[in-house]
Design a protein around this motif. Structure first.
Motif, mmCIF file in Angstrom:
data_model
loop_
_atom_site.group_PDB
_atom_site.id
_atom_site.type_symbol
_atom_site.label_atom_id
_atom_site.label_comp_id
_atom_site.label_asym_id
_atom_site.label_seq_id
_atom_site.Cartn_x
_atom_site.Cartn_y
_atom_site.Cartn_z
ATOM 1 N N CYS A 1 0.851 -1.321 0.015
ATOM 2 C CA CYS A 1 -0.116 -0.150 0.000
ATOM 3 C C CYS A 1 0.818 1.134 0.063
ATOM 4 O O CYS A 1 0.265 2.339 -0.212
ATOM 5 N N GLY A 2 2.327 1.194 0.329
ATOM 6 C CA GLY A 2 3.100 2.473 0.317
ATOM 7 C C GLY A 2 3.379 2.585 1.617
ATOM 8 O O GLY A 2 4.447 3.678 2.047
ATOM 9 N N ARG A 3 2.790 2.082 2.737
ATOM 10 C CA ARG A 3 3.322 2.274 4.102
ATOM 11 C C ARG A 3 4.605 1.308 4.369
ATOM 12 O O ARG A 3 5.451 1.835 5.159
ATOM 13 N N GLU A 4 4.464 0.300 3.710
ATOM 14 C CA GLU A 4 5.308 -0.615 4.168
ATOM 15 C C GLU A 4 5.841 -1.175 2.603
ATOM 16 O O GLU A 4 5.062 -0.974 1.580
ATOM 17 N N ARG A 5 6.779 -2.195 2.817
ATOM 18 C CA ARG A 5 7.270 -2.647 1.337
ATOM 19 C C ARG A 5 7.755 -4.316 1.632
ATOM 20 O O ARG A 5 8.033 -4.761 2.810
ATOM 21 N N GLY A 6 7.769 -5.085 0.488
ATOM 22 C CA GLY A 6 8.021 -6.405 0.731
ATOM 23 C C GLY A 6 9.668 -6.751 0.425
ATOM 24 O O GLY A 6 10.248 -5.785 -0.152
#
Length: 321
Positions: A178-183
């Motif tokens: 979503c843009g708050r976290e990343r993989g």
């Protein structure tokens, strides 16, 4: 769905619920109409693009993608040094593997408007109306996500395109966030850069307001299109980071580990979502209270780690590891 496919914990309800200013309904409807017309214009331009050389097709694709973004009411901000597709006066060499983080379907026209190249997409895109033919004409490389045995052939195809001087865009997270976290970055595509001797170009993507452009979980494309059209002041920020020579790393995993912090560094510098609140200093507690509490420690509630620990639905956009 294959168990090896990456997933993100982001969900439409948790990450993309409207929490930002919106435009009037009439304005949103006009944006949808303009965006649809801009996409359809790509079909009209396709025969023209077919007779152009690679440079001409790249410029035309970039212009078309900028038009699509503008039609949907999305402003684009570019930072960093954008490398030329070919350095004039130099002999042809390997292309570049572009590796952005993945937030939305908007990532594709956003990256193509700045760094036009061949995309790696799931096989299902080939059968999509309008976009499928455009993807094929644009030289998109397709992969069957459900057949792991085909992955070496896909890596070989990407390496071949890089050797011929093409710029290839791969989303190595393999799933939208979503843009708050990343993989984490899946290493398979980085093997293609090693095999071709190509540089890796990290790119960071962010949208403001955060969540408006997110296309995550079991989100429907129509719902995402409407969020984008209704969002007031939606801005796409793309940061082109310094390239990473593939030969400087011993294997694909090391190369992937080097590229991911580069993208994360842009996020830390303020190119992504608003920072999480600063944690408060822990207050001292009696030793006995600490001992009593240790057995009940659980992850705190957040958008990405619900207390129930029930896995979220798989992401709408995926690419192979």
């Amino acid at each position: 769905m294959s168990v090896w496919l990456p997933t993100a914990p982001c969900t439409p309800a948790g990450c993309a619920s409207p929490r930002w200013p919106t435009v009037r309904r009439a304005t949103a409807v006009l944006r949808l109409a303009a965006g649809t017309a801009a996409v359809l214009a790509g079909l009209v331009l396709a025969p023209v693009a077919a007779v152009l050389g690679p440079a001409g097709r790249g410029r035309l694709a970039a212009l078309w993608c900028r038009t699509v973004m503008r039609a949907f009411g999305v402003r684009v901000r570019v930072s960093g040094a954008v490398p030329p597709r070919r350095l004039p006066g130099l002999p042809p060499g390997p292309g570049t593997l572009v590796v952005p983080n993945h937030v939305s379907w908007l990532d594709i026209p956003l990256v193509a408007s700045v760094l036009p190249g061949r995309m790696l997409a799931k096989r299902e895109v080939r059968r999509w109306p309008v976009l499928g033919p455009l993807a094929r004409l644009g030289g998109t490389l397709f992969v069957d996500r459900d057949r792991l045995r085909e992955l070496p052939a896909v890596v070989g195809a990407v390496a071949g395109a890089l050797r011929r001087g093409s710029r290839v865009v791969v989303f190595p997270e393999g799933s939208t966030w979503c843009g708050r976290e990343r993989g984490r970055f899946r290493p398979a595509a980085f093997q293609a850069a090693l095999d071709a001797g190509a540089a890796v170009q990290p790119v960071h993507i962010a949208y403001r307001p955060v969540g408006a452009a997110a296309f995550v979980g079991d989100d429907a494309l129509g719902a995402s299109l409407w969020r984008v059209a209704t969002a007031a002041g939606l801005t796409a920020e793309i940061t082109v980071l310094p390239p990473i020579p593939a030969a400087a790393h011993p294997d694909r995993r090391a190369l992937a580990r080097a590229a991911r912090p580069a993208v994360g560094g842009a996020a830390a510098a303020g190119a992504t979502a608003a920072p999480h609140p600063r944690p408060r200093e822990p207050r001292p507690v009696p030793a006995q209270a600490t001992a009593d509490r240790d057995s009940a420690n659980l992850p705190s509630a957040s958008v990405h780690h619900p207390v129930s620990l029930i896995p979220a639905a798989a992401s709408s956009e995926r690419t192979p590891s």
